[in-house]
Design a protein around this motif. Structure first.
Motif, PDB file in Angstrom:
ATOM      1  N   THR A 165     -51.594   6.797 -12.807  1.00 48.56           N
ATOM      2  CA  THR A 165     -52.438   7.929 -12.435  1.00 48.56           C
ATOM      3  C   THR A 165     -51.231   9.156 -11.970  1.00 48.56           C
ATOM      4  OG1 THR A 165     -53.579   7.094 -11.349  1.00 48.56           O
ATOM      5  CG2 THR A 165     -54.618   6.827 -12.851  1.00 48.56           C
ATOM      6  N   SER A 166     -52.030  10.097 -11.810  1.00 49.00           N
ATOM      7  CA  SER A 166     -51.370  11.436 -10.876  1.00 49.00           C
ATOM      8  C   SER A 166     -52.767  11.789 -10.176  1.00 49.00           C
ATOM      9  CB  SER A 166     -50.297  12.180 -11.380  1.00 49.00           C
ATOM     10  OG  SER A 166     -49.811  11.653 -12.626  1.00 49.00           O
ATOM     11  N   SER A 167     -53.308  11.229  -9.348  1.00 48.70           N
ATOM     12  CA  SER A 167     -53.893  11.899  -8.766  1.00 48.70           C
ATOM     13  C   SER A 167     -53.893  11.778  -7.093  1.00 48.70           C
ATOM     14  CB  SER A 167     -55.390  10.859  -8.769  1.00 48.70           C
ATOM     15  OG  SER A 167     -54.876   9.322  -8.041  1.00 48.70           O
ATOM     16  N   THR A 169     -53.298  10.681  -4.847  1.00 48.98           N
ATOM     17  CA  THR A 169     -54.595   9.355  -3.122  1.00 48.98           C
ATOM     18  C   THR A 169     -53.545   9.558  -2.465  1.00 48.98           C
ATOM     19  OG1 THR A 169     -53.941   7.839  -4.849  1.00 48.98           O
ATOM     20  CG2 THR A 169     -56.768   9.289  -5.280  1.00 48.98           C
ATOM     21  N   GLY A 258     -55.119  11.636 -14.908  1.00 46.94           N
ATOM     22  CA  GLY A 258     -56.415  11.505 -13.307  1.00 46.94           C
ATOM     23  C   GLY A 258     -55.917  13.086 -12.351  1.00 46.94           C
ATOM     24  N   LYS A 260     -55.734  15.871  -9.897  1.00 51.51           N
ATOM     25  CA  LYS A 260     -57.261  16.331  -9.688  1.00 51.51           C
ATOM     26  C   LYS A 260     -56.739  18.408  -9.273  1.00 51.51           C
ATOM     27  CE  LYS A 260     -59.043  12.962  -8.973  1.00 51.51           C
ATOM     28  NZ  LYS A 260     -60.142  12.047  -9.557  1.00 51.51           N
TER      29      LYS A 260
ATOM     30  N   GLU B 267     -63.135  12.538  -5.268  1.00 54.75           N
ATOM     31  CA  GLU B 267     -61.954  12.110  -5.607  1.00 54.75           C
ATOM     32  C   GLU B 267     -61.768  10.571  -4.756  1.00 54.75           C
ATOM     33  OE1 GLU B 267     -58.908  14.389  -4.593  1.00 54.75           O
ATOM     34  OE2 GLU B 267     -60.228  16.791  -5.072  1.00 54.75           O
ATOM     35  N   ARG B 268     -62.437  10.403  -3.524  1.00 50.68           N
ATOM     36  CA  ARG B 268     -62.162   9.078  -2.736  1.00 50.68           C
ATOM     37  C   ARG B 268     -62.586   9.066  -1.750  1.00 50.68           C
ATOM     38  NH1 ARG B 268     -57.432   7.550   0.644  1.00 50.68           N
ATOM     39  NH2 ARG B 268     -57.244   8.443   2.008  1.00 50.68           N
ATOM     40  N   PHE B 290     -60.111   5.013  -6.117  1.00 50.03           N
ATOM     41  CA  PHE B 290     -60.141   6.438  -5.590  1.00 50.03           C
ATOM     42  C   PHE B 290     -60.949   6.534  -7.382  1.00 50.03           C
ATOM     43  CE2 PHE B 290     -57.161   3.720  -3.943  1.00 50.03           C
ATOM     44  CZ  PHE B 290     -56.883   4.578  -3.126  1.00 50.03           C
ATOM     45  N   ASP B 291     -61.358   7.785  -7.296  1.00 47.80           N
ATOM     46  CA  ASP B 291     -61.985   8.801  -8.766  1.00 47.80           C
ATOM     47  C   ASP B 291     -60.645   8.856  -9.387  1.00 47.80           C
ATOM     48  OD1 ASP B 291     -63.210  10.224 -10.466  1.00 47.80           O
ATOM     49  OD2 ASP B 291     -64.452  10.279  -9.485  1.00 47.80           O
ATOM     50  N   HIS B 292     -60.166   8.238 -10.761  1.00 48.85           N
ATOM     51  CA  HIS B 292     -59.103   8.859 -11.237  1.00 48.85           C
ATOM     52  C   HIS B 292     -59.986   9.392 -12.815  1.00 48.85           C
ATOM     53  CE1 HIS B 292     -56.808   5.650  -9.417  1.00 48.85           C
ATOM     54  NE2 HIS B 292     -56.322   6.715  -9.622  1.00 48.85           N
ATOM     55  N   GLY B 293     -61.268   9.630 -12.841  1.00 47.33           N
ATOM     56  CA  GLY B 293     -61.666  10.870 -13.698  1.00 47.33           C
ATOM     57  C   GLY B 293     -62.562   9.601 -14.962  1.00 47.33           C
ATOM     58  N   ALA B 298     -57.466   6.011 -17.603  1.00 44.94           N
ATOM     59  CA  ALA B 298     -55.877   5.984 -16.940  1.00 44.94           C
ATOM     60  C   ALA B 298     -56.429   5.336 -15.420  1.00 44.94           C
ATOM     61  CB  ALA B 298     -56.899   7.723 -15.736  1.00 44.94           C
ATOM     62  N   ALA B 301     -54.348   2.464 -16.454  1.00 47.42           N
ATOM     63  CA  ALA B 301     -52.739   3.060 -16.182  1.00 47.42           C
ATOM     64  C   ALA B 301     -52.720   2.758 -14.114  1.00 47.42           C
ATOM     65  CB  ALA B 301     -52.661   4.242 -16.696  1.00 47.42           C
ATOM     66  N   ALA B 302     -53.304   2.951 -13.966  1.00 46.33           N
ATOM     67  CA  ALA B 302     -53.238   2.728 -12.673  1.00 46.33           C
ATOM     68  C   ALA B 302     -53.298   1.451 -11.787  1.00 46.33           C
ATOM     69  CB  ALA B 302     -54.656   3.801 -11.774  1.00 46.33           C
ATOM     70  N   GLN B 307     -50.980   1.372  -8.527  1.00 50.89           N
ATOM     71  CA  GLN B 307     -51.510   2.179  -7.675  1.00 50.89           C
ATOM     72  C   GLN B 307     -52.690   1.404  -6.837  1.00 50.89           C
ATOM     73  OE1 GLN B 307     -50.878   5.415 -11.193  1.00 50.89           O
ATOM     74  NE2 GLN B 307     -50.365   6.482  -8.709  1.00 50.89           N
TER      75      GLN B 307
END
Lengths: 310, 573
Positions: A165-167, A169, A258, A260, B267-268, B290-293, B298, B301-302, B307
């Protein structure tokens, strides 16, 4: 030229006003729907009525539209329903994030597309041309949601070398940017490359290039000095269109990783009926579309003198 | 064997003197309960649940069960010593978090759970045990409940946690202006006012002393302790919504061990351990959400790229993918989570009983479970009571009957066919669309055309209680009576079917007032049959839920409702 610029800018303002009116009518036409969106599904009728009165939504649509327009012009975009904060506090951050993603993608995509397009167009019909053409058509044909899954499958699940993911954070991370940039580049570069190739191939058949070759000029010199500038006129408009796509067309990629960004924000706002956020995102997306198109038109006119006099 | 004697002996043996003073383990029904376990009429889990409901401490109840069933207490396998510290990273939606009483998503309560706490706690094994309330007693008629609060508990602002806080919190739930779904959950404390609105009855909550609260109900209610662990029932400070705004993210005052260090919707959320926990050790230093949508791909994947240490849930279509990750544990919980294809009985053509029965008669539950959810669950029976509920009563199995459906449809005046539309937001995953598509095929032979109105998840929640026909997901609740009271009692906020049947309400009231689980099963059979005959909810199946965590996460077990209970969780390395 000045007339042309002024005319294009005037058209741009007119389009923006029409879009603003449509956005307003769609989102704020029914005050009860707004109150329901803001107060939530459990709010009772009296609470909805009180909110409508308190916030002036019982006034005519006409009055509210001009009030809204003047607020937007002064930078007040309202409060987000889902974030419980002013839209301004969220909107610009997300726009900035997408600008980073779009900027990096744009650089990578344009450079790769132009290089491959020129290489393919230099020798039309050669093996080099065919390989590049097949590759660019293939990657452009795979939609982002599919390439996102394929690339994640390879680099995240199989090789385990990239984050899934690419959030961001933990703060900005170049590594987290790789997969979304790769997905966007693979999807977007083929179009520019194909346009560049076609344009280049056309230029390479023109008499002045043949003359240059016959004069014995170095091939590199012919390509760089004589062919490239003329070959870039057609792709220029396509490249400008990509800027618009990179802002509002990256929804799928941002969603998949993900990220933002603006696209994910627009999607979330639409899904949750966050009307003030939808309006802000809608206006921004249309502004970028109209603005890049205007710049594209003006740039095309500058690059191609024949257009200027028509 | 004289179970009453054993109970009296062992209750003293296992109950602390102060608990005996509170009456723990001395409810008049307990000897009967022990007798039922000893003679095999109820199972061990039912005994534990009932004993806890009647105020017996968990330690006592488990020990009693061992004695009564003649099994030696099972010693847990030697577990590794928990290591304190570390940040547990979880992928989950971070939504706006204002009033816990108005929470409508479990995710919101998961962030709040480590700040604001509940009177009781339902464990992963579906047994409810003391929490902020150290014990409770019910009167024999189950109309009066006394809760004894733990002493020495303080709010994060320094105030002591007292009965005033409980009274304030519960009274807020019972105030219709709060807009809390608890108004339906605690129906025994609710009446209809002169304005036609539901509100709390007078003197429903009575502060006996600083650490004792009495609930005076208008009718018997069995599930009071269980209800106090429903996700919108966290206790809030006595000034919440009175002296300051009812906004937990702005005013994060709680009794829990953690405080809200960062909170950015979408977001978080970062929770940091800010003080010693009144209930014992709390191993984690931080919990980061963490909010990954919306895209569950996703989230997984995290987890795959490490992550995060855990995901909120694993959708069934990604279970095989997660199983292949060598560093991940996958946890399954059998639950009463489900989706009901519910009719709004006030809307034509679903106001016609025969139309509803015709549609329900076309359903092949097993086929939908197998094809839409890979068989990972069990078939349901159109009455929203699950086999894992203690009061579940088995009715004759439902069978698909297309000929009956045609006959009913003709009698209802739709002999030429009927076209209907189901609203579906895939609120729990794409399997919901699959289930609708399979049901569409099952309806076709009867001349019923089902159009599927696929809409975005959040838009579905805007119409879930308005759409004439919709597919709504319901979360797990420990008792069958709880969900029936929330969803099908006339006039309650979450009654999405607009169902209003006095006979059903009376039958449910009767079941809720019956402590004997075998007797209650008989009364639940009546409720189930009424719902089944009225055909308001074709309900394909109950589904298992899955969570996944990195192997370094220790001490975690999946809760059937996906509630985060990280009080025993620690990180290894």
């Amino acid at each position: 030229m000045l007339n042309l610029v002024l005319r294009r800018l005037g058209t741009m303002v007119l389009i923006m006003l029409v879009v603003a009116l449509l956005l307003f009518l769609i989102n704020e036409g029914d005050p009860r729907l707004i109150a329901r969106s803001v107060l939530g599904p459990y709010a009772q009728d009296e609470q909805l009525d009180a909110w409508i009165m308190q916030h002036g939504y019982d006034r005519s649509l006409f009055v509210r539209y001009f009030e809204w327009i003047s607020r937007v012009l002064t930078g007040d975009l309202g409060d987000s329903i889902i974030y419980k904060r002013p839209v301004n506090e969220i909107f610009w951050d997300r726009l900035g994030n997408t600008a980073i993603l779009a900027g990096v993608t744009f650089l990578v995509m344009v450079v790769v597309a132009l290089v491959l397009g020129v290489l393919a167009g230099m020798k039309e019909g050669s093996t080099q041309d065919r390989v590049i053409s097949v590759f660019s058509i293939a990657t452009t044909s795979v939609p982002e949601y599919a390439s996102a899954v394929i690339l994640a499958g390879v680099f995240v699940y199989w090789l385990a070398v990239l984050p899934g993911t690419s959030s961001m954070t933990g703060g900005f991370s170049v590594v987290e940017l790789i997969l979304p940039v790769l997905v966007l580049t693979l999807y977007g570069f083929g179009y520019i490359a194909r346009m560049t190739r076609a344009s280049m191939a056309e230029v390479m058949t023109t008499p002045y290039i043949r003359t240059a070759v016959l004069k014995g000029l170095p091939y590199r010199h012919i390509i760089m000095k004589h062919a490239l500038r003329n070959a870039l006129i057609a792709p220029f408009t396509v490249i400008m269109l990509q800027i618009n796509w990179l802002l509002s067309g990256v929804v799928v990629t941002e969603f998949a990783f993900g990220y933002k960004g603006f696209g994910a924000l627009l999607l979330e706002a639409a899904l949750r009926r966050d009307i003030f956020l939808i309006e802000a995102c809608g206006l921004a997306a249309v502004f970028v579309a109209v603005f890049t198109q205007t710049v594209g038109d003006l740039g095309y006119t500058y690059l191609n003198p024949r257009i200027r006099f028509k | 064997m004289n179970f009453r004697k054993i109970l009296n002996r062992d209750a003293r043996r296992y109950t602390l003197p102060q608990e005996r003073r509170l009456g723990a383990g001395t409810h008049s029904y307990l000897p009967e309960l022990c007798d039922q376990l000893g003679t095999g009429r109820i199972g061990r889990r039912d005994f534990l649940r009932q004993a806890a409901l009647l105020g017996m401490t968990a330690t006592t109840a488990y020990a009693m069960a061992d004695v009564l069933t003649g099994t030696a207490p099972v010693r847990p396998a030697a577990a590794a010593t928990p290591k304190p510290g570390g940040t547990l990273k979880v992928s989950m939606r971070v939504q706006e978090m204002t009033d816990p009483a108005a929470f409508d998503w479990v995710e919101k309560s998961n962030v709040a759970r480590f700040m604001v706490e509940h009177l009781t706690r339902t464990r992963a094994d579906n047994v409810t045990v003391p929490y902020l309330a150290k014990g409770w007693e019910a009167s024999d008629d189950l109309k009066t409940w006394v809760f004894h609060l733990s002493e020495g508990v303080t709010w994060s602002n320094g105030d002591a946690f007292t009965a005033e806080d409980v009274a304030h919190t519960v009274n807020r739930w019972l105030d219709p202006a709060t807009g809390s779904s608890n108004l339906g959950l605690f129906g025994a404390m609710v009446e209809v006012g002169s304005d036609g609105k539901k509100r709390g009855i007078a003197n429903a909550v009575e502060v006996v002393d600083a650490h004792t609260v009495r609930f005076n109900l208008k009718q018997a209610a069995l599930a009071m302790p269980e209800n106090f662990y429903n996700y919108p029932t966290a206790m809030t400070h006595r000034g919440f919504g009175k002296d300051y705004d009812a906004d937990l993210s702005a005013n994060p005052i709680g009794t829990g061990p953690m405080s809200l260090a960062e909170y950015d919707v979408g977001e978080r959320a970062l929770l940091k351990r800010s003080r010693d926990w009144w209930a014992g050790d709390f191993h984690l230093d931080e919990i980061a959400y963490f909010d990954h949508g919306e895209d569950t791909n996703a989230h997984i994947a995290a987890l795959a790229s490490q992550q995060v240490d855990m995901v909120y849930r694993v959708p069934n279509n990604l279970i095989e993918t997660v199983k292949r990750l060598p560093f991940v544990d996958i946890h399954e919980a059998t639950t009463a989570q489900t989706g009901v294809m519910r009719f709004r009985v006030s809307h034509a053509p679903f106001d016609n009983l025969k139309v509803r029965q015709a549609i329900a008669a076309c359903m092949d539950h097993q086929e939908i479970l197998d094809k839409a959810f890979k068989g990972l669950g069990q078939v349901a029976e159109n009455h929203h009571v699950c086999p894992i509920h203690p009061e579940y009563a088995a009715l004759p199995p439902l069978k698909r009957d297309v000929e009956l459906a045609k006959k009913l449809l003709a009698e209802a005046g739709h002999g030429d066919g009927l076209t209907i539309e189901i609203a579906n937001g895939d609120t729990e995953g794409p399997w919901m669309t699959d289930a609708c598509a399979i049901f569409k095929n099952q309806l076709a032979p009867a001349g019923i055309t089902l159009n599927i109105n696929k809409m975005p998840t959040n838009q579905y929640w805007e119409v879930w209680d308005k759409a004439p026909f919709g597919y709504t997901a319901w979360t797990h609740r420990p008792l069958g009576t709880m969900v029936l009271g929330l969803a099908y009692r006339a006039g309650v906020p979450w009654n999405e079917t607009a169902y209003d049947n006095p006979d059903f309400d009376a039958a449910l009231n009767d079941a809720e007032a019956t402590l004997d689980v075998n007797e209650r099963k008989k009364k639940m059979a009546v409720c189930e049959k009424i719902l089944q005959d009225d055909a308001i909810i074709p309900q394909p199946f109950w589904r298992s839920v899955f969570k996944a965590s990195n192997k370094r996460v220790k001490g975690f077990s999946t809760h059937p409702t996906l509630y985060h209970q990280f009080h025993s969780v620690w990180l290894d390395g």
